[in-house]
Design a protein around this motif. Structure first.
Motif, PDB file in Angstrom:
ATOM      1  N   SER A  20       0.845  -1.201   0.000  1.00 52.32           N
ATOM      2  CA  SER A  20       0.000   0.000   0.000  1.00 52.32           C
ATOM      3  C   SER A  20       0.878   1.248   0.000  1.00 52.32           C
ATOM      4  CB  SER A  20      -0.958   0.002   1.194  1.00 52.32           C
ATOM      5  OG  SER A  20      -0.252   0.109   2.412  1.00 52.32           O
ATOM      6  N   TYR A  21       0.303   2.342  -0.446  1.00 55.51           N
ATOM      7  CA  TYR A  21       1.051   3.594  -0.588  1.00 55.51           C
ATOM      8  C   TYR A  21       0.100   4.775  -0.376  1.00 55.51           C
ATOM      9  CZ  TYR A  21      -1.054   2.908  -5.169  1.00 55.51           C
ATOM     10  OH  TYR A  21      -1.951   2.659  -6.170  1.00 55.51           O
ATOM     11  N   PRO A  22       0.651   5.943  -0.080  1.00 58.74           N
ATOM     12  CA  PRO A  22      -0.200   7.113   0.170  1.00 58.74           C
ATOM     13  C   PRO A  22      -0.817   7.632  -1.130  1.00 58.74           C
ATOM     14  CG  PRO A  22       2.114   7.765   0.191  1.00 58.74           C
ATOM     15  CD  PRO A  22       2.084   6.268   0.038  1.00 58.74           C
ATOM     16  N   ILE A  23      -2.084   8.027  -1.043  1.00 56.67           N
ATOM     17  CA  ILE A  23      -2.746   8.604  -2.220  1.00 56.67           C
ATOM     18  C   ILE A  23      -3.219  10.041  -1.979  1.00 56.67           C
ATOM     19  CG2 ILE A  23      -3.467   6.336  -3.069  1.00 56.67           C
ATOM     20  CD1 ILE A  23      -6.376   7.221  -2.191  1.00 56.67           C
ATOM     21  N   GLU A  24      -3.345  10.413  -0.699  1.00 49.64           N
ATOM     22  CA  GLU A  24      -3.737  11.788  -0.366  1.00 49.64           C
ATOM     23  C   GLU A  24      -3.185  12.123   1.011  1.00 49.64           C
ATOM     24  OE1 GLU A  24      -7.753  14.461  -0.664  1.00 49.64           O
ATOM     25  OE2 GLU A  24      -7.934  12.630   0.530  1.00 49.64           O
ATOM     26  N   ILE A  25      -2.610  13.319   1.122  1.00 47.78           N
ATOM     27  CA  ILE A  25      -2.113  13.794   2.414  1.00 47.78           C
ATOM     28  C   ILE A  25      -2.829  15.092   2.741  1.00 47.78           C
ATOM     29  CG2 ILE A  25      -0.128  14.683   3.699  1.00 47.78           C
ATOM     30  CD1 ILE A  25       1.610  12.715   2.333  1.00 47.78           C
ATOM     31  N   GLY A  26      -3.384  15.126   3.949  1.00 46.94           N
ATOM     32  CA  GLY A  26      -4.066  16.323   4.425  1.00 46.94           C
ATOM     33  C   GLY A  26      -3.385  16.852   5.661  1.00 46.94           C
ATOM     34  N   LEU A  27      -3.496  18.159   5.835  1.00 45.16           N
ATOM     35  CA  LEU A  27      -2.855  18.823   6.959  1.00 45.16           C
ATOM     36  C   LEU A  27      -3.828  19.833   7.544  1.00 45.16           C
ATOM     37  CD1 LEU A  27       0.088  18.757   8.099  1.00 45.16           C
ATOM     38  CD2 LEU A  27       0.532  20.764   6.699  1.00 45.16           C
ATOM     39  N   ALA A  28      -3.997  19.786   8.858  1.00 46.78           N
ATOM     40  CA  ALA A  28      -4.736  20.828   9.579  1.00 46.78           C
ATOM     41  C   ALA A  28      -3.686  21.646  10.302  1.00 46.78           C
ATOM     42  CB  ALA A  28      -5.735  20.218  10.556  1.00 46.78           C
TER      43      ALA A  28
END
Length: 168
Positions: A20-28
């Motif tokens: 598996s691998y990252p598809i979206e990164i979000g930051l608050a």
């Protein structure tokens, strides 16, 4: 609240486990604003779990079409985290693995550490966490399993549990 909000990072992925691998990164961010970037999969990132897609609702074709290159996302994260030594995650084991994979393939090192969000919580906050989070989802109409909204949800849950503790 008198203290600054923690910076919270959330990652959506192609699935769980090996491959598996990252598809979206979000930051608050500490000021309460949030953002997210879709990640264009590398050629060798072929794992795709249809069950994960049902959760996040992001088709692989969209990532190929609209995602940002791995190196660009890693640069963006380091720029966003300039002067901030830590971001927090509620799924540290997974998110740290995917973050490391992103930076490895970008040929870069992160300029920050990812820590488990739970280290910021006392026992009372932990006890009320789940109910508080569910209340915020309902009140704000948050769409779960999108990285930016999930990061902001965690930050709002942290903030509300702090206020509930202060008011007791």
């Amino acid at each position: 609240m008198s203290e600054t909000l923690p910076t919270v990072l959330d990652i959506e992925a192609s699935g769980f486990g090996r491959g598996s691998y990252p598809i979206e990164i979000g930051l608050a961010r500490a000021d309460g604003s949030s953002c997210a970037f879709l990640i264009q999969p590398l050629d060798e990132w072929t794992h795709w779990d249809p069950k994960a897609e049902l959760l996040h609702g992001i088709p692989r074709e969209r990532l190929i079409r609209e995602g940002y290159p791995v190196r660009q996302v890693a640069c963006w994260l380091n720029d966003e985290m300039e002067g901030i030594d830590k971001a927090y995650s509620d799924s540290w084991g997974y998110d740290n693995t995917w973050l490391s994979l992103l930076f490895h393939h970008a040929g870069m090192l992160p300029h920050f550490r990812l820590e488990a969000l739970r280290i910021l919580l006392n026992e009372a906050q932990q006890a009320m966490w789940s109910d508080t989070k569910e209340a915020i989802i309902t009140e704000c109409g948050i769409h779960r399993h999108r990285a930016g909204e999930d990061a902001r949800l965690l930050q709002l849950t942290y903030q509300r549990t702090c206020k509930l503790i202060e008011n007791d």
